[in-house]
Design a protein around this motif. Structure first.
Motif, PDB file in Angstrom:
ATOM      1  N   ASN A 123      -9.170   8.814  16.601  1.00  0.00           N
ATOM      2  CA  ASN A 123      -7.886   9.453  16.380  1.00  0.00           C
ATOM      3  C   ASN A 123      -7.438   9.291  14.930  1.00  0.00           C
ATOM      4  O   ASN A 123      -6.718  10.116  14.391  1.00  0.00           O
ATOM      5  CB  ASN A 123      -6.869   8.812  17.329  1.00  0.00           C
ATOM      6  CG  ASN A 123      -5.503   9.375  17.165  1.00  0.00           C
ATOM      7  OD1 ASN A 123      -5.366  10.522  16.802  1.00  0.00           O
ATOM      8  ND2 ASN A 123      -4.509   8.567  17.418  1.00  0.00           N
ATOM      9  N   ILE A 124      -7.907   8.222  14.273  1.00  0.00           N
ATOM     10  CA  ILE A 124      -7.496   7.964  12.886  1.00  0.00           C
ATOM     11  C   ILE A 124      -8.642   8.254  11.937  1.00  0.00           C
ATOM     12  O   ILE A 124      -8.705   7.694  10.853  1.00  0.00           O
ATOM     13  CB  ILE A 124      -7.058   6.503  12.720  1.00  0.00           C
ATOM     14  CG1 ILE A 124      -8.128   5.577  13.268  1.00  0.00           C
ATOM     15  CG2 ILE A 124      -5.742   6.244  13.346  1.00  0.00           C
ATOM     16  CD1 ILE A 124      -8.044   4.196  12.722  1.00  0.00           C
ATOM     17  N   LEU A 127      -8.386   8.405   8.063  1.00  0.00           N
ATOM     18  CA  LEU A 127      -7.787   7.161   7.578  1.00  0.00           C
ATOM     19  C   LEU A 127      -8.821   6.036   7.604  1.00  0.00           C
ATOM     20  O   LEU A 127      -8.953   5.256   6.654  1.00  0.00           O
ATOM     21  CB  LEU A 127      -6.600   6.800   8.461  1.00  0.00           C
ATOM     22  CG  LEU A 127      -5.635   5.749   7.964  1.00  0.00           C
ATOM     23  CD1 LEU A 127      -4.875   6.286   6.792  1.00  0.00           C
ATOM     24  CD2 LEU A 127      -4.696   5.353   9.066  1.00  0.00           C
ATOM     25  N   LEU A 130     -11.350   6.566   4.702  1.00  0.00           N
ATOM     26  CA  LEU A 130     -10.839   6.180   3.387  1.00  0.00           C
ATOM     27  C   LEU A 130     -10.689   4.664   3.307  1.00  0.00           C
ATOM     28  O   LEU A 130     -11.020   4.055   2.292  1.00  0.00           O
ATOM     29  CB  LEU A 130      -9.490   6.851   3.130  1.00  0.00           C
ATOM     30  CG  LEU A 130      -9.542   8.362   2.925  1.00  0.00           C
ATOM     31  CD1 LEU A 130      -8.152   8.907   2.741  1.00  0.00           C
ATOM     32  CD2 LEU A 130     -10.400   8.703   1.740  1.00  0.00           C
ATOM     33  N   GLY A 131     -10.196   4.051   4.395  1.00  0.00           N
ATOM     34  CA  GLY A 131      -9.992   2.608   4.385  1.00  0.00           C
ATOM     35  C   GLY A 131     -11.276   1.841   4.239  1.00  0.00           C
ATOM     36  O   GLY A 131     -11.405   0.974   3.373  1.00  0.00           O
ATOM     37  N   VAL A 132     -12.261   2.180   5.070  1.00  0.00           N
ATOM     38  CA  VAL A 132     -13.496   1.404   5.039  1.00  0.00           C
ATOM     39  C   VAL A 132     -14.257   1.656   3.746  1.00  0.00           C
ATOM     40  O   VAL A 132     -14.843   0.743   3.171  1.00  0.00           O
ATOM     41  CB  VAL A 132     -14.354   1.717   6.274  1.00  0.00           C
ATOM     42  CG1 VAL A 132     -15.683   1.030   6.178  1.00  0.00           C
ATOM     43  CG2 VAL A 132     -13.647   1.288   7.525  1.00  0.00           C
ATOM     44  N   SER A 134     -12.948   2.190   0.950  1.00  0.00           N
ATOM     45  CA  SER A 134     -12.292   1.477  -0.145  1.00  0.00           C
ATOM     46  C   SER A 134     -12.647  -0.006  -0.122  1.00  0.00           C
ATOM     47  O   SER A 134     -12.382  -0.716  -1.090  1.00  0.00           O
ATOM     48  CB  SER A 134     -10.777   1.638  -0.054  1.00  0.00           C
ATOM     49  OG  SER A 134     -10.267   0.852   0.994  1.00  0.00           O
ATOM     50  N   LEU A 135     -13.256  -0.490   0.979  1.00  0.00           N
ATOM     51  CA  LEU A 135     -13.661  -1.901   1.015  1.00  0.00           C
ATOM     52  C   LEU A 135     -14.835  -2.166   0.085  1.00  0.00           C
ATOM     53  O   LEU A 135     -15.079  -3.305  -0.308  1.00  0.00           O
ATOM     54  CB  LEU A 135     -14.066  -2.300   2.430  1.00  0.00           C
ATOM     55  CG  LEU A 135     -12.951  -2.471   3.443  1.00  0.00           C
ATOM     56  CD1 LEU A 135     -13.517  -2.940   4.749  1.00  0.00           C
ATOM     57  CD2 LEU A 135     -11.935  -3.457   2.936  1.00  0.00           C
ATOM     58  N   VAL A 164      -8.987   1.612  -7.780  1.00  0.00           N
ATOM     59  CA  VAL A 164      -7.617   1.575  -7.270  1.00  0.00           C
ATOM     60  C   VAL A 164      -6.823   2.759  -7.808  1.00  0.00           C
ATOM     61  O   VAL A 164      -6.053   3.390  -7.091  1.00  0.00           O
ATOM     62  CB  VAL A 164      -6.961   0.223  -7.637  1.00  0.00           C
ATOM     63  CG1 VAL A 164      -5.485   0.260  -7.353  1.00  0.00           C
ATOM     64  CG2 VAL A 164      -7.595  -0.889  -6.854  1.00  0.00           C
ATOM     65  N   GLU A 167      -8.036   6.091  -6.138  1.00  0.00           N
ATOM     66  CA  GLU A 167      -7.781   6.173  -4.704  1.00  0.00           C
ATOM     67  C   GLU A 167      -6.431   6.848  -4.433  1.00  0.00           C
ATOM     68  O   GLU A 167      -6.272   7.556  -3.439  1.00  0.00           O
ATOM     69  CB  GLU A 167      -7.751   4.754  -4.146  1.00  0.00           C
ATOM     70  CG  GLU A 167      -8.368   4.618  -2.788  1.00  0.00           C
ATOM     71  CD  GLU A 167      -8.711   3.189  -2.534  1.00  0.00           C
ATOM     72  OE1 GLU A 167      -7.800   2.354  -2.611  1.00  0.00           O
ATOM     73  OE2 GLU A 167      -9.887   2.897  -2.281  1.00  0.00           O
ATOM     74  N   GLY A 189      -0.242  17.876  13.556  1.00  0.00           N
ATOM     75  CA  GLY A 189      -1.511  17.831  12.853  1.00  0.00           C
ATOM     76  C   GLY A 189      -2.425  16.809  13.484  1.00  0.00           C
ATOM     77  O   GLY A 189      -2.170  16.305  14.575  1.00  0.00           O
ATOM     78  N   THR A 190      -3.522  16.491  12.800  1.00  0.00           N
ATOM     79  CA  THR A 190      -4.454  15.521  13.328  1.00  0.00           C
ATOM     80  C   THR A 190      -5.147  14.807  12.179  1.00  0.00           C
ATOM     81  O   THR A 190      -5.277  15.354  11.090  1.00  0.00           O
ATOM     82  CB  THR A 190      -5.493  16.184  14.242  1.00  0.00           C
ATOM     83  OG1 THR A 190      -6.406  15.198  14.657  1.00  0.00           O
ATOM     84  CG2 THR A 190      -6.246  17.277  13.524  1.00  0.00           C
ATOM     85  N   LEU A 191      -5.553  13.563  12.449  1.00  0.00           N
ATOM     86  CA  LEU A 191      -6.346  12.822  11.469  1.00  0.00           C
ATOM     87  C   LEU A 191      -7.808  12.772  11.886  1.00  0.00           C
ATOM     88  O   LEU A 191      -8.637  12.273  11.143  1.00  0.00           O
ATOM     89  CB  LEU A 191      -5.832  11.385  11.330  1.00  0.00           C
ATOM     90  CG  LEU A 191      -4.457  11.177  10.710  1.00  0.00           C
ATOM     91  CD1 LEU A 191      -4.127   9.699  10.715  1.00  0.00           C
ATOM     92  CD2 LEU A 191      -4.418  11.686   9.305  1.00  0.00           C
TER      93      LEU A 191
END
Lengths: 416, 169
Positions: A123-124, A127, A130-132, A134-135, A164, A167, A189-191
């Protein structure tokens, strides 16, 4: 047990949503293997294409036209001595390449190669991606610090500042594309990665052409920021070889160094997949709404097979043009065999059931492949930025433009 | 979809969180502490996922593990670690420490024993598939005012940082 395995085949979702562990594992292995092969192919293509850009031949010795060069490189790297500097922080030095590798491979679980050809659909989704991804900057910073040496530390500092900064612009561009998914009757909308492509399908438009030129500008910002995110030329300041030897991985050698390379190329493929999913219609074939009907469906479904037959033809032209000297006999036979394999794959892709199932994967991979070629093209074309120029572009050009595009997209969405 | 091995993952992630929390304060090297903190934050994101809050988990990863910790490491790497390593790690105020620990522990036990009434009796069944949308409705509907106040506060903080850092604007 057998029922458990076969039950998934009739369900019309991804294995993650169906909750089928067996098929999820199969998909994970296929994706992992496919990405690793793609990285090797990309390695060969990059050296070869760069060489041709610079009017050189590139790798020619190992296999016909250097086709076996990536394998030779891999064996060389695996058998090399593994050096850890005496003053290095051993644990951090050891774990840094693993973090980069894990971060760049974990994102593949949400990449939609087709409506059902994804490991799972979160569902995310975007997100999570992008989050993982950026790790991976953590791995870069740790590698640079743990080496306990000057060049890697400067490389790591540059890298963290650069990633940083870019991003932020990247996130703004992504948000404006996600905003476009909400322009439907319900207004939600949807992610989810699959949901984003389906929104483009139902709105009958790739988001790059939506509210022209707004979608196009957002795509352009993302396309620039993703090059900076993956530390590739012209934004490869963290590993600028003329100033920093090899930047954050100067002290790494052998297997660990190859893990860095694997992670970098896997991350390149991953961010290209985000761009393809958000703006270029993901797995949708070109013109899914205007060129409709059985005839066009058939024409487009034949393209994968024809492409492989074309590659086989190129290989056979290479066989004919090979020097006739006995010294080249093995190479000639090898190239002919390679061409035969390509032709066989092309013929298999013509079988109707395979043709239908492979189509979405083909179009997705083809779009990603265009981006991979663009990466090489950038590297051959653009000179490297200076660091203050890099920061200026990121904060004073890309970010304001991205916010402006976001606001204009929101206004257009409300008005239309 | 039915969750798999829920109990195992709960204890695994909790243990990871506690362990890395302990490592954060016991490590002598500041960079090692920061790394332990990252692992703790990631384990926490996993716990959020188990509570059917995928959006919060995603934000946790992207903001804390990916953004804030990078800035932490950035600063730590520029600090002289040699001097910090020679300094004493724990101070001698053990009496205050014990009192604070006892007070907090007592609070924890009290909440564990008597806090049952504070929570709703039935277990809420959040819809995982529309979690993000629900959070959006909450933030921009019910809690619009609080959300805007918070964003205004952040804006003030940004302007303040620029004003303080830059001598001549």
């Amino acid at each position: 047990m057998l029922d458990y395995i076969t039950s998934y085949l009739s369900s019309n979702t991804t294995p993650g949503q169906a909750g089928n562990v067996f098929w999820a594992l199969v998909y994970i292995m296929i994706v992992f293997g496919g990405v690793s092969v793609a990285v090797m192919a990309m390695n060969w293509l990059e050296r070869k294409a760069l060489a041709h850009f610079q009017i050189r031949l590139g790798p020619m010795r190992v296999g016909p036209h250097g086709l076996l060069q990536p394998i030779a490189d891999a064996i060389k790297l695996l058998t090399k001595e593994d050096i850890i500097p005496a003053e290095a922080d051993k644990f951090v030095f050891w774990i840094a390449p693993l973090i980069i590798l894990c971060a760049s491979f974990t994102v593949y679980i949400v990449i939609p190669f087709g409506p059902t050809h994804a490991i799972t659909d979160l569902n995310i989704g975007i997100l999570f991606m992008l989050g993982v991804s950026s790790l991976s900057v953590l791995g870069v910073v740790m590698a640079g610090w743990a080496s306990n040496s000057h060049y890697p530390l400067i490389g790591a500092l540059r890298s963290s500042a650069q990633m940083v900064s870019y991003e932020v612009a990247m996130g703004m561009a992504v948000v404006s594309a996600i905003l476009m998914t909400s322009l439907n009757k319900t207004g939600t909308g949807t992610l989810s990665m699959i949901g984003i492509v389906q929104a483009q399908q139902s709105q009958q438009m790739w988001f790059i052409f939506k509210f022209f030129p707004l979608g196009f500008i957002a795509f352009g910002i993302f396309a620039i920021a993703m090059v900076a995110e993956t530390n590739r030329a012209p934004f490869d300041l963290p590993e600028a070889e003329s100033e920093l030897t090899a930047g954050f991985h100067t002290e790494y050698s052998g297997l660990r160094w190859s893990l860095f390379m694997l992670g970098e190329y896997a991350a390149m493929i991953a961010v290209s997949s985000i761009a393809v999913t958000l703006w270029l219609g993901g797995w949708l074939r070109p013109f899914p709404n205007t060129l409709t009907g059985d005839t066009w469906d058939l024409v487009f479904s034949l393209i994968p097979g024809l492409l492989f037959l074309g590659l086989a033809l190129i290989a056979f032209v290479g066989v004919v043009r090979m020097p006739k000297h006995p010294y080249f006999r093995i190479q000639t036979v090898g190239l002919a065999g390679f061409g035969a394999v390509l032709g066989l794959i092309g013929l298999i892709l013509f079988i109707p059931p395979v043709r239908d199932r492979i189509q979405d994967i083909f179009w997705f991979s083809a779009k990603v492949a265009v981006f991979m070629y663009l990466y090489i093209w950038y590297r051959a074309t653009f000179p490297r930025y200076r660091f203050d120029q890099l920061m200026k572009v990121g904060w004073k050009v890309l970010l304001p433009v991205a916010i402006g595009v976001l606001i204009l997209t929101a206004i257009m969405g409300v008005l239309l | 979809m039915q969750p798999v091995a829920t109990t195992f993952f709960f204890y695994f992630l909790s243990a990871l969180t506690v362990l890395s929390g302990v490592l954060v304060i016991t490590q002598k090297n500041a960079v090692h502490s920061a790394l332990a903190l990252i692992f703790g934050l990631l384990a926490q994101a996993g716990l959020y996922l188990m509570l059917y809050a995928p959006f919060v988990a995603g934000v946790q990863i992207i903001l804390y593990a990916g953004g804030i910790m990078v800035l932490f490491l950035f600063v730590i790497m520029l600090v002289n670690l040699e001097r910090a390593q020679k300094e004493e790690q724990f101070n001698k105020q053990w009496l205050v420490g014990v009192l604070a620990a006892l007070a907090l522990g007592g609070l924890l036990v009290a909440v564990y024993l008597k806090g049952g009434q504070l929570f709703p009796q039935h277990i809420a069944q959040p819809v995982e598939s529309s979690n993000t949308q629900e959070i959006g409705v909450m933030l921009y509907g019910n809690y619009m005012f609080a959300f805007e106040i918070a964003s205004l506060l952040l804006l003030v903080a940004i302007i303040g940082a620029v004003v303080m850092a830059k001598k001549r604007i």
